[in-house]
Structures are given as structure tokens and as C-alpha cells.
Design a protein around this motif. Structure first.
Motif, PDB file in Angstrom:
ATOM      1  N   GLY A  97      -1.093  17.760  19.496  1.00 39.36           N
ATOM      2  CA  GLY A  97      -1.035  19.142  18.667  1.00 39.36           C
ATOM      3  C   GLY A  97      -1.582  18.891  17.402  1.00 39.36           C
ATOM      4  O   GLY A  97      -1.536  17.624  16.865  1.00 39.36           O
ATOM      5  N   PHE A  98      -1.423  19.870  16.669  1.00 41.68           N
ATOM      6  CA  PHE A  98      -1.849  19.814  15.300  1.00 41.68           C
ATOM      7  C   PHE A  98      -0.803  20.019  14.170  1.00 41.68           C
ATOM      8  O   PHE A  98      -0.258  20.829  14.591  1.00 41.68           O
ATOM      9  CB  PHE A  98      -3.174  20.574  15.009  1.00 41.68           C
ATOM     10  CG  PHE A  98      -3.699  20.633  13.570  1.00 41.68           C
ATOM     11  CD1 PHE A  98      -4.637  19.715  13.293  1.00 41.68           C
ATOM     12  CD2 PHE A  98      -3.392  21.607  12.738  1.00 41.68           C
ATOM     13  CE1 PHE A  98      -5.090  19.688  11.787  1.00 41.68           C
ATOM     14  CE2 PHE A  98      -3.756  21.471  11.242  1.00 41.68           C
ATOM     15  CZ  PHE A  98      -4.599  20.378  10.920  1.00 41.68           C
ATOM     16  N   TYR A 126      -8.009  13.077  10.927  1.00 42.59           N
ATOM     17  CA  TYR A 126      -7.715  13.964  12.065  1.00 42.59           C
ATOM     18  C   TYR A 126      -7.494  13.357  13.355  1.00 42.59           C
ATOM     19  O   TYR A 126      -6.366  13.876  13.903  1.00 42.59           O
ATOM     20  CB  TYR A 126      -8.844  14.870  12.250  1.00 42.59           C
ATOM     21  CG  TYR A 126      -8.673  16.101  12.953  1.00 42.59           C
ATOM     22  CD1 TYR A 126      -8.139  17.396  12.298  1.00 42.59           C
ATOM     23  CD2 TYR A 126      -8.857  15.976  14.425  1.00 42.59           C
ATOM     24  CE1 TYR A 126      -7.799  18.391  13.100  1.00 42.59           C
ATOM     25  CE2 TYR A 126      -8.763  17.224  15.251  1.00 42.59           C
ATOM     26  CZ  TYR A 126      -7.998  18.289  14.494  1.00 42.59           C
ATOM     27  OH  TYR A 126      -7.670  19.447  15.155  1.00 42.59           O
ATOM     28  N   SER A 144      -3.696  11.930  13.217  1.00 44.03           N
ATOM     29  CA  SER A 144      -2.573  12.850  12.824  1.00 44.03           C
ATOM     30  C   SER A 144      -2.611  13.968  14.261  1.00 44.03           C
ATOM     31  O   SER A 144      -1.877  14.572  14.325  1.00 44.03           O
ATOM     32  CB  SER A 144      -2.851  13.790  11.865  1.00 44.03           C
ATOM     33  OG  SER A 144      -4.085  14.553  11.899  1.00 44.03           O
ATOM     34  N   TYR A 145      -3.497  13.713  15.085  1.00 37.24           N
ATOM     35  CA  TYR A 145      -3.566  14.915  16.238  1.00 37.24           C
ATOM     36  C   TYR A 145      -2.857  14.085  17.660  1.00 37.24           C
ATOM     37  O   TYR A 145      -3.412  12.937  18.156  1.00 37.24           O
ATOM     38  CB  TYR A 145      -5.061  15.028  16.679  1.00 37.24           C
ATOM     39  CG  TYR A 145      -5.056  16.254  17.643  1.00 37.24           C
ATOM     40  CD1 TYR A 145      -4.935  17.561  17.257  1.00 37.24           C
ATOM     41  CD2 TYR A 145      -5.144  15.826  18.958  1.00 37.24           C
ATOM     42  CE1 TYR A 145      -5.081  18.653  18.056  1.00 37.24           C
ATOM     43  CE2 TYR A 145      -5.199  16.934  19.997  1.00 37.24           C
ATOM     44  CZ  TYR A 145      -5.280  18.210  19.596  1.00 37.24           C
ATOM     45  OH  TYR A 145      -5.289  19.194  20.520  1.00 37.24           O
ATOM     46  N   LYS A 146      -1.729  14.378  17.847  1.00 39.69           N
ATOM     47  CA  LYS A 146      -0.820  13.766  18.748  1.00 39.69           C
ATOM     48  C   LYS A 146      -0.080  14.737  19.700  1.00 39.69           C
ATOM     49  O   LYS A 146       1.019  15.340  19.164  1.00 39.69           O
ATOM     50  CB  LYS A 146       0.308  12.780  18.333  1.00 39.69           C
ATOM     51  CG  LYS A 146      -0.225  11.483  17.530  1.00 39.69           C
ATOM     52  CD  LYS A 146       0.644  10.621  17.300  1.00 39.69           C
ATOM     53  CE  LYS A 146       0.167   9.440  16.488  1.00 39.69           C
ATOM     54  NZ  LYS A 146      -0.711   8.683  17.224  1.00 39.69           N
ATOM     55  N   LEU A 168      -0.905  15.239   9.160  1.00 38.75           N
ATOM     56  CA  LEU A 168      -1.877  14.965   8.506  1.00 38.75           C
ATOM     57  C   LEU A 168      -1.928  14.613   7.137  1.00 38.75           C
ATOM     58  O   LEU A 168      -2.674  13.728   6.609  1.00 38.75           O
ATOM     59  CB  LEU A 168      -3.023  16.035   8.858  1.00 38.75           C
ATOM     60  CG  LEU A 168      -4.440  15.983   8.428  1.00 38.75           C
ATOM     61  CD1 LEU A 168      -5.497  16.693   9.397  1.00 38.75           C
ATOM     62  CD2 LEU A 168      -4.859  16.334   7.043  1.00 38.75           C
ATOM     63  N   ARG A 223     -10.321  26.242  12.871  1.00 40.24           N
ATOM     64  CA  ARG A 223      -9.886  25.142  12.344  1.00 40.24           C
ATOM     65  C   ARG A 223     -10.937  24.099  12.502  1.00 40.24           C
ATOM     66  O   ARG A 223     -11.243  23.280  11.367  1.00 40.24           O
ATOM     67  CB  ARG A 223      -8.706  24.768  13.299  1.00 40.24           C
ATOM     68  CG  ARG A 223      -8.254  23.502  12.688  1.00 40.24           C
ATOM     69  CD  ARG A 223      -6.682  23.049  13.256  1.00 40.24           C
ATOM     70  NE  ARG A 223      -5.587  23.713  12.996  1.00 40.24           N
ATOM     71  CZ  ARG A 223      -5.018  24.391  13.686  1.00 40.24           C
ATOM     72  NH1 ARG A 223      -5.153  24.330  15.185  1.00 40.24           N
ATOM     73  NH2 ARG A 223      -4.001  24.913  13.462  1.00 40.24           N
TER      74      ARG A 223
END
Length: 347
Positions: free
Chosen positions: A156-157, A149, A152-154, A162, A250
Motif C-alpha cells: 500500500g501507499f 516510490y 516505500s510501496y509495501k 515515503l 496519484r
């Protein structure tokens, strides 16, 4: 509201009522199948015990022969199968719904691989006992999910990011497992391989208790709040417009799903392959509903584990771990989903 619009409102209400009844019927049938398979797991084996004998054992009576066979061997195994299926099924469909991708299950995005790698290292390299290996696998599954997580969080999601990072992490952890197994002694290799395949052979009440407690705490909340998760299938903006607190939902659903997988994997002696992956799509095909699939997918997961365990024990000359059977079912199902996805994109 004009008079002409009133029939449309009534039609919508009737259609909604029909969908609710159809969904309830699907859930009822699936629950009946779970209970039936669970009962069959208690009755059938090298020795057959009828429903009355099984019920007496469950009620706490002393029944010669059945008390040990049913109460000590079969009952914990069947109960663990139900709980593991519920956990994997609900976790799998949660990830698939949240990321809006049928491939986004814990099997694919690396969470199960984290638990597997930790379990193999604990067995082969560290020489840990069974309880410590389970705790290490639990911590590794949670740590892997957090790492995926975070990577993959750059700004924003993004579900696609991810999934891709999860697949990469899963591949790296798979290489770790392969290398570790190459260094294992013959005895450790057997233990580690059995752990990797996913097996209920070591089922007992000490394994059932933590998973039962986890499911009792998490699953009801997931089922009650499943409509919020379903709204997120249409995008964050749409879900927010419908009153869903996207960020909190989420975070909660990810934590809940990861916890279920993390506890269920060591409890069932390793990841039971493809149960989390198959449960959601199968539930969607059965229910044909736009509403949440968390409860139907949970029950489908329990059915898959129970049925696969029965098949592995009695359908062949030798006995196979439940993970071997679910893996044999899941591989062609994955190919089917990929082919169908490619066809839909072309159309």
C-alpha cells in the motif's frame, strides 16, 4: 427538502461564491506580481531600459544596446526564472498535498538530491559537457523518484514512509556529493558548486525551450485537475467517495510533479533551494482556501525565483546565484514550520 433547509443551501452557495471570488482575486494579484517582477527583470540592470524599449525588443525591433542586453541576456533569464518557479512551485505543493505533509517537497524527499548528485558526478568524475550533464541530471531525478516510490510501496501507499525513505535517500546522496566534491580539481569544484546552488547565470533560449515545452504540456492539466488532488487531502476513502480515481490521480500527479522537477533542475543549472518547499505553505497562508493550491503555489514559486534573482543581482555589493537567496529564505522558514507543527501537536 424542507423549507427550513432552503436558506442553508442558499447560504452555502453564497459562501462558496465568495470563496471562489476570493481565490480568483488572489490568483489575479499573484499573476500581476509575476508580470511586474518579470518586467522589472527586463528593465533594470547595469543599464536601464524603459518599458517602450523593452516592448520594442520583445516585438522583434532592432534597438541599439537594448536588443543584446534585453533580448539576449535578460529576456531568457527572466523567462527561465518564471518557468522554473512555476515548475518548482506546482511540484512542491503537489507532493505536499498528496502526502498531506508540508515537509514533503522535492527538496526534502530526495528528488532534487538525485539530480544534484548526478550533476556533480557528471562534472567532476565523468567530465561531461553541459548538455550531457543536464540529461544525466534529468534521468537521475526520475530514477531517484521511482526508487523512493518503489521502496516505500509495501502492500500500500503510506506518505509518512515515503517521506522517511526520501529523507534517508537524500542524506545518502548528499554524502555522495560531498565525497565527489572532495576529489574535484579547483576548476571542477567551482563549476559543480555553482551548479549545486541553483543559478540562472547560464540562462539562454536552449535552456528555456525544453522547460517551456514541459510546462506547456503538464501545468494546464495539473491546474484543471487540481480539485481531484485537493480531495485527496482528506484521505483516499473520502476522495474515492467523491468520485476521484485515487490510484490514477496519484500516479499521474507524481509523474507530472517529478517530470517538472527533473526538467527544471538542469534547465536552471541545479536545484533552486526551497522554492518547491516554500511555495505551498505561503500560498495556503495567502489564499486561506480549502480548494486546490496548485495554481497559487505555482505563481508564488515564480515570484520567489524572480524576486530572489533580483535581490541576488542588485541588493548586495557582489552578485549571488538565485539559489543562495532562496536558501537563505528557506532555512528559517523550515524552522518556523517545524516550530508551528510542534505547537499544533501539543494543542
Amino acid at each position: 427538502m424542507s423549507a427550513a433547509a432552503i436558506p442553508d443551501v442558499k447560504a452555502l452557495r453564497v459562501a462558496r461564491s465568495r470563496r471562489i471570488r476570493a481565490q480568483a482575486l488572489v490568483v489575479l494579484v499573484l499573476a500581476f506580481l509575476v508580470v511586474g517582477l518579470w518586467a522589472a527583470s527586463l528593465m533594470f540592470g547595469e543599464s536601464f531600459y524603459g518599458p517602450s524599449e523593452v516592448w520594442r525588443v520583445i516585438a522583434g525591433e532592432r534597438v541599439p544596446g537594448a536588443s543584446f542586453t534585453v533580448g539576449t541576456l535578460r529576456l531568457p533569464r527572466a523567462t527561465l526564472a518564471v518557468l522554473a518557479g512555476l515548475a518548482f512551485g506546482s511540484a512542491g505543493v503537489t507532493f505536499q498535498t498528496l502526502l498531506r505533509n508540508q515537509l514533503a517537497s522535492p527538496d526534502v524527499i530526495g528528488i532534487s538530491a538525485g539530480a544534484s548528485a548526478a550533476g556533480v558526478i557528471g562534472i567532476v568524475i565523468l567530465g561531461l559537457n553541459e548538455t550531457t550533464v543536464s540529461l544525466l541530471a534529468l534521468a537521475a531525478a526520475i530514477g531517484t523518484a521511482v526508487a523512493i516510490y518503489a521502496l516505500s510501496y509495501k502492500g500500500g501507499f503510506a506518505g509518512t514512509r515515503l517521506i522517511l525513505i526520501g529523507i534517508g535517500v537524500s542524506s545518502m546522496l548528499g554524502a555522495v556529493v560531498t565525497y565527489t566534491l572532495a576529489q574535484a580539481s579547483a576548476w571542477d569544484l567551482q563549476v559543480a558548486t555553482r551548479w549545486l546552488t541553483g543559478s540562472l547565470n547560464s540562462a539562454g533560449w536552449p535552456r528555456v525551450a525544453p522547460l517551456a515545452a514541459t510546462c506547456a504540456v503538464i501545468l494546464p492539466s495539473m491546474w484543471v485537475n487540481s480539485s481531484k488532488l485537493a480531495a485527496m487531502r482528506f484521505g483516499d476513502d473520502t476522495a474515492s467517495g467523491l468520485g476521484v480515481k485515487v490510484f490514477s490521480v496519484r500516479v499521474w500527479t507524481i509523474v507530472a510533479a517529478v517530470t517538472l522537477v527533473a526538467v527544471a533542475t538542469p534547465a536552471s543549472c541545479g536545484p533552486i533551494a526551497f522554492v518547491a518547499f516554500m511555495s505551498g505553505p505561503i500560498a495556503a497562508r495567502i489564499s486561506r482556501s480549502a480548494s486546490s493550491l496548485v495554481l497559487p503555489a505555482s505563481l508564488v514559486g515564480a515570484i520567489l525565483v524572480l524576486a530572489s534573482d533580483l535581490i541576488g543581482q542588485f541588493a548586495f555589493g557582489a552578485r549571488y546565484p538565485v539559489g543562495i537567496i532562496t536558501g537563505a529564505l528557506g532555512a528559517p522558514f523550515l524552522v518556523y514550520l517545524l516550530i508551528r507543527s510542534n505547537r499544533q501537536r501539543r494543542n
